[in-house]
Design an enzyme around this catalytic site. Structure first.
Site, mmCIF file in Angstrom:
data_model
loop_
_atom_site.group_PDB
_atom_site.id
_atom_site.type_symbol
_atom_site.label_atom_id
_atom_site.label_comp_id
_atom_site.label_asym_id
_atom_site.label_seq_id
_atom_site.Cartn_x
_atom_site.Cartn_y
_atom_site.Cartn_z
ATOM 1 N N HIS A 107 40.399 46.997 60.178
ATOM 2 C CA HIS A 107 41.846 46.373 60.133
ATOM 3 C C HIS A 107 42.252 46.469 61.523
ATOM 4 C CE1 HIS A 107 45.862 45.584 59.081
ATOM 5 N NE2 HIS A 107 46.404 47.024 58.791
ATOM 6 N N GLU A 226 53.780 40.867 28.410
ATOM 7 C CA GLU A 226 54.085 39.702 28.917
ATOM 8 C C GLU A 226 54.375 39.977 30.392
ATOM 9 O OE1 GLU A 226 54.355 36.699 27.521
ATOM 10 O OE2 GLU A 226 53.935 37.507 25.615
#
Length: 338
Positions: A107, A226
């Site tokens: 990185h 959900e």
């Protein structure tokens, strides 16, 4: 944009060189094991008290103290947490960076924001897999690979790109794609994605949805299914073929709701926040804030982590996942090994 594959990489550029992987976390274990399995001379560098020593040894890897691994190596890959890298570099790596060695990163954070400043006579490159290390390892063992980003910051030896390509190919990246970029582009886009979409944006959206349903009187279990459980189903469809592929798979009702209501949730205010987040990344404000937090002992980080772990969503999730034991099989993350 330049894209490379295995056919473009010459493993001879890395063959015969002594490699040190510094760190054995998510990315460290994947790079070390994939390189070892590709036939390279790998050792792992860890601090004396590291809890990862036994894990690396059990995987059949040679383990040395960080400084000794760096002294031995021709190519040093730093795969330690961003916030620790500059201290480890100064104390353990820099004294052993002789002319024409290769210093690599997974990185660009510390090079781009200049927390690490290598000597000009040292080659510096980056290979950044676009996925967590556990996926880099699991895909490699299946004969596949995770796309990687390649960047060259310093090239006094003239062959740093070839060495970087060989590294990317050896860990499986060339099976998918190795895309050339810069330290600046990788660092700033990576931080922005994490903060505004992949981690920060997504987790706050999930929690807000869960809390909205529970506060309206719906069962926490229904809210979890959900707003949390089904996220994977949608993301898998997007991962497979983009947003259009996901919309093709869901019901017309869901698609209409998506297209007419989504912008009400993520509207002008959210976009303005994203622009400010990007500006703070580009200016170095976030990087300095994060390193300052680390050097202060992580008080805010620890408090927020503890608060997150105590959220009702986490407890409901543990109960519901117990009903689905298959979720625990074939886990990418096994804390006993990596």
């Amino acid at each position: 944009m330049k894209v490379y594959y295995d056919r473009d990489a010459d493993l001879k550029a890395l063959r015969g060189k002594k490699i040190a992987v510094i760190g054995f976390g998510s990315q460290g274990h994947a790079h070390a094991l994939n390189l070892r399995d590709s036939g390279f001379d790998v050792r792992v560098g860890l601090s004396k008290g590291s809890t990862s020593r036994d894990k690396a040894i059990k995987q059949g890897l040679a383990v040395f103290d960080t400084a000794e691994a760096a002294r031995q190596a021709d190519v040093i890959m730093m795969l330690v947490p961003d916030e620790m890298a500059s201290e480890i570099y100064e104390k353990e790596i820099a004294p052993h960076l002789t002319k024409d060695k290769y210093l690599a990163f997974g990185h660009g954070f510390n090079i781009h924001f200049k927390f690490v400043k290598p000597p000009k006579d040292v080659n510096v490159f980056m290979i950044a897999p676009k996925g967590p290390g556990h996926l880099v390892r699991s895909e490699y063992t299946k004969g596949r690979g995770v796309p990687c980003l390649l960047a060259v910051e310093q090239d006094p030896s003239g062959d740093t790109r070839q060495v970087g390509l060989a590294w990317g190919s050896a860990i499986g990246g060339g099976r998918a794609a190795i895309i050339e970029t810069t330290y600046k582009e990788e660092t700033e886009t990576d931080l922005f994605g994490e903060q505004s979409v992949l981690c920060g944006g997504l987790t706050e959206l999930i929690r807000a949805g869960f809390e909205t349903l529970v506060e309206a009187g719906y069962a926490p279990e229904m809210a979890y299914f959900e707003c949390v459980h089904e996220v994977k189903l949608i993301v898998d469809l997007i991962y497979e073929g983009g947003i259009s592929n996901m919309r093709y798979s869901i019901s017309n009702t869901a698609e209409y709701g998506d297209m007419t209501r989504g912008k009400k949730v993520v509207g002008p205010e959210s976009r303005a926040a994203m622009k400010q987040i990007l500006a703070d990344i580009q200016s170095g404000k976030f990087a300095n804030e994060w390193i300052g937090e680390y050097r202060a002992g992580l008080p805010n980080f620890k408090r927020m982590r503890k608060e997150g772990e105590a959220h009702p969503l986490e407890e409901v999730g543990r109960k519901l996942r117990a009903f689905m034991p298959w979720l625990a099989s074939d886990r990418l993350v096994d804390k006993s090994r990596n």
